[in-house]
Scaffold this active site. Sequence first.
Site, short mmCIF file in Angstrom:
data_model
loop_
_atom_site.label_atom_id
_atom_site.label_comp_id
_atom_site.label_asym_id
_atom_site.label_seq_id
_atom_site.Cartn_x
_atom_site.Cartn_y
_atom_site.Cartn_z
CB CYS A 179 -0.99 -0.02 1.20
SG CYS A 179 -2.15 -1.15 0.81
CG HIS B 21 -13.59 8.37 -10.32
ND1 HIS B 21 -14.76 7.97 -9.78
CD2 HIS B 21 -13.14 7.49 -11.27
CE1 HIS B 21 -14.97 6.80 -10.59
NE2 HIS B 21 -14.19 6.51 -11.32
CD GLU C 131 -8.32 0.19 2.20
OE1 GLU C 131 -8.32 1.05 2.85
OE2 GLU C 131 -7.35 -0.91 2.41
#
Length: 149
Positions: A25, A75, A136
């Site tokens: 990550c 986005h 998530e």
Amino acid sequence: MSKIRITKQFSFETGHALYGYDGKCKNVHGHSYKLSVTVIGTPISDAGNVKFGMVIDFTDLKHIVKEEIVDHFDHATVFNKNTPHVELASELKTRGHHVILVDYQPTSENMVIDFAQKIQKRLPAGISLFSLKLQETETSFAEWYASDN
């Protein structure tokens, strides 16, 4: 009159990277987030009110969450502004990308705290934020409860 909890669910796509993290990550990547927003209050008891029987109109809750969270984060790519990622953010912005710089590590845990603060400020009198669940992935999520805070 009884207190009632109602929940509305939202989804949005957001990218992020965890600066200094020791796993995958640390790379820029994205998630299809699912956000469940639960508020608590007493249903309106005035039969003359067009929202009679509602704690809050789901449409009103939708507008708050869309304006504060979904429309802002959907986005977008989120970076901690206190890290060298600010340089990458600047480059992306010059290329027309939607970048959000926050003053925290953009983990689900920290994002859900940020979202709680934003939503609480917009709720009408008599309505309280009860909990948030920010999912998530299919198997990973963070939860925020007012009772814990």
